[in-house]
Design an enzyme around this catalytic site. Sequence first.
Site, PDB file in Angstrom:
ATOM      1  CG  ASP A 104     -24.689  25.240  39.322  1.00  0.00           C
ATOM      2  OD1 ASP A 104     -25.140  26.415  38.929  1.00  0.00           O
ATOM      3  OD2 ASP A 104     -23.538  25.352  39.618  1.00  0.00           O
ATOM      4  CE  LYS A 157     -21.718  27.083  37.701  1.00  0.00           C
ATOM      5  NZ  LYS A 157     -21.573  26.860  39.361  1.00  0.00           N
ATOM      6  N   GLY A 166     -20.534  34.051  45.125  1.00  0.00           N
ATOM      7  CA  GLY A 166     -20.182  34.904  46.012  1.00  0.00           C
ATOM      8  C   GLY A 166     -20.275  36.248  45.370  1.00  0.00           C
ATOM      9  CE  LYS A 192     -25.414  29.023  37.787  1.00  0.00           C
ATOM     10  NZ  LYS A 192     -25.018  29.939  38.798  1.00  0.00           N
ATOM     11  CD  GLU A 198     -28.881  28.813  45.356  1.00  0.00           C
ATOM     12  OE1 GLU A 198     -29.862  29.706  45.676  1.00  0.00           O
ATOM     13  OE2 GLU A 198     -27.799  29.276  45.227  1.00  0.00           O
ATOM     14  N   GLY A 206     -17.735  31.322  38.570  1.00  0.00           N
ATOM     15  CA  GLY A 206     -17.772  32.675  39.517  1.00  0.00           C
ATOM     16  C   GLY A 206     -16.724  33.603  38.959  1.00  0.00           C
ATOM     17  CB  ALA A 231     -13.079  50.636  30.655  1.00  0.00           C
ATOM     18  N   GLY A 261     -25.032  28.853  53.986  1.00  0.00           N
ATOM     19  CA  GLY A 261     -25.455  29.540  53.121  1.00  0.00           C
ATOM     20  C   GLY A 261     -24.848  29.277  51.680  1.00  0.00           C
ATOM     21  CB  VAL A 308     -18.358  29.139  33.481  1.00  0.00           C
ATOM     22  CG1 VAL A 308     -17.659  27.614  33.832  1.00  0.00           C
ATOM     23  CG2 VAL A 308     -19.359  28.798  32.237  1.00  0.00           C
TER      24      VAL A 308
HETATM   25  N1  HSE Z   1     -24.811  27.289  43.407  1.00  0.00           N
HETATM   26  C1  HSE Z   1     -23.162  27.350  42.585  1.00  0.00           C
HETATM   27  C2  HSE Z   1     -22.323  26.566  43.346  1.00  0.00           C
HETATM   28  C3  HSE Z   1     -23.001  28.656  42.756  1.00  0.00           C
HETATM   29  O1  HSE Z   1     -22.595  25.856  44.502  1.00  0.00           O
HETATM   30  O2  HSE Z   1     -21.140  26.489  43.009  1.00  0.00           O
HETATM   31  C4  HSE Z   1     -23.192  29.651  41.351  1.00  0.00           C
HETATM   32  O3  HSE Z   1     -23.157  28.697  40.137  1.00  0.00           O
END
Ligand code: HSE
Length: 436
Positions: free
Chosen positions: A201, A205, A302, A105, A190, A134, A33, A187, A132
């Site tokens: 979701d 994205k 993650g 997002k 959600e 991860g 940086a 996990g 978008v």
């Molecule tokens: N809940 C999202 C997924 C993760 O299952 O990909 C974060 O966007």
Amino acid sequence: MKPIQVGLLGIGTVGRGTFEVLQRNQEEIRRRAGRSIQIAMVADLDTARAQRIVGATTQVVADARQVIANPEIDIVIELIGGYGIARQLVMEAIEAGKHVVTANKALLAVHGTEIFEAARRRGVMVAFEAAVAGGIPIIKALREGLTANRIQWIAGIINGTTNFILSEMRDKGLPFETVLKEAQALGYAEADPTFDIEGVDAAHKATIMSAIAFGIPVQFDKAHVEGITQLEAQDIRYAEQLGYRIKLLGIAKRVSTGVELRVHPCLVPAKRLIANVEGAMNAVMVQADAVGTTLYYGKGAGSEPTASAVIADLVDITRLHTADPLNRVPHLAFQPDELSDVAVLPMAQVVTSYYLRLRVADQAGVLAKVTGLLADSDISIDAVLQREAGEGENQTDLIILTHDCVESRMNAALASMQSLSTVLGPITRIRKEELN
Ligand code: HSE
């Protein structure tokens, strides 16, 4: 030079990952940086937990507005999520002249136009690599790496929870509900997995990607959104017999009449690399005129994978914040006064091919009637599979793959087929993309 000062709003899973990766790799990041990057202040309602994570030397407050009001802070990271308080804080941070990094997002897909306009007006950057897929640097690829190209389409597995569920349903032949419980226990999903399993979701994205791929405003309200809750294990099996896998795809496609923006389950040829993306992994395929097809694969969620994207944005801002705003990469990849008003097409105008499953009476002439109705609608058949009726059974499954046709024509043909007395239950229709 004094480290660039960062304020972090929300230190949950991704916030913690961001803090820890920044600390662990601080020397490497400084060399890249040109300046150290320091999280100087953290706002979180659970101040005790936050203080335990960041240690005594970093200031922790409960009120995010204290971070925004601090004149020492150069960049605000928003990791709160949702469109409520997060939206207010992002707008306030922009108005206070802070650069913003966000993984949100939903916020950008729904309120992006207002946010990017405010940022342009105040001459600050809003960076969103983590929003978008991860850890996959797909925003960087679309905005910068592929900038020479006219992008034709994007098709992505951009929700890990649903990809995990579909992989398990196929591998183990389990029904949707059982695998959803497994995903929650692990996990992945959600506690309220609605946004994941209903495709929302992924649509957030896909909306963001459509904007930076085609230079159009973010228009989540125009996206067609379908999830995987209606998907049956038998369709996954039949698709496999025909050489396909079923994936939840986010698709943004430029066609002569406009832009297609859609999320739905989709048959994909099993031989495509993207069809073999399993478990909670993400992948995005981009078709562009000069480079051809490129594929981006990695962890879509993650702590540290998402932190990797957040920190990449911090580094970008650190490198560019002294540059004239007009010489920075535009938020939506195209200059703000060059955005196109090309229409996002309604689903009825989308052209794609189809998988149909019909529960039919096992008697002479049924297949001819069904295929006759498709022929009347000028829909061409690609393949037909008829399950052998079991001993003493008088009904069977008829599976039909079609060639491309416009969705409105398929809707009309489906209505005619559904009204046949020999079609014994609701017809299942799943779209199909060859991705070639
Ligand atoms: N809940 C999202 C997924 C993760 O299952 O990909 C974060 O966007």
